[in-house]
Design a protein around this motif. Sequence first.
Motif: not given
Length: 281
Positions: A5, A8, A46, A48-49, A52
């Motif tokens: 996270e 991200q 990974v 962003k939204e 992964p």
Amino acid sequence: MNKIEKVQRWLADNDQDIALISDPKTIQYLTTFYSDPAERVLMLVVFKESDPFLFGPALETEAIKDTGWTSPVYGYLDHENPWKMIADHIKAKNTNHTKFAIEKAQLSVERLESLQQLFPTSDFSANLTPFIEQMRLIKSNDEIEKLKVAGKWDDFALQKGFEAVQAGKTEDQVAAELQYALMQNGIMELSFPSLVQSAAHAAEPHGATSEKKIENNKLVLFDLGTVWQGYISDASRTIAVGKPDEKSMDIYKVCLEAQLTAQDAVKPGITAEELDKLRET
């Protein structure tokens, strides 16, 4: 916020879409899974939204799942093109794959070019490496405990080495005994090849353990470390066999005084450079 996270969040804060993580040690840090893929491809992707995924050799997929990794895992066979498969998985999840952050300190030019051919209009200029390095500087409580365990086994190995030392034995023999003692206790990985250096040989910084026989009335230097769940210890110690001459002991005392002076000065906010200057005075 877990480690994934945090990556991200970094992507969002830096206007990036996807992180391509290719360093096996970074992958271990973020997921707990470690494997050296050698010539094969291992990559953590990974988004962003969205969730992964881990991509690697098909023979590693079950081992990845065994770590508790719950996001998708994709494997490939040696006759398949891993870069095209990674690209296909990315395209299946993300239609705005325009900005990629990579580990510039690790991803080879050849592999970067393979990705650029599959994403010819995308931007690969963002460097994720400094952010990962900064993350790893600050240890969680769990990481600190793992470092303590690695340190405990380092102490164990040093003690076994001290017990093995005697005049007439070679440096190699002493190193072998301490490493075997670790292996008997399930510690199979060392931070680096254990160094046991005696007498004048100990004056060679970062030398190599040799077939040199340990002499009576000389100093013996140990430099070694163990690995526990990816976390590494490293310690150096010097012991005496018999009674070393006055010059050797004077050198030992100077080194010890410099070390203790630096240790006493350690505090939050002080830099390694400042400590090193104290040691030199």
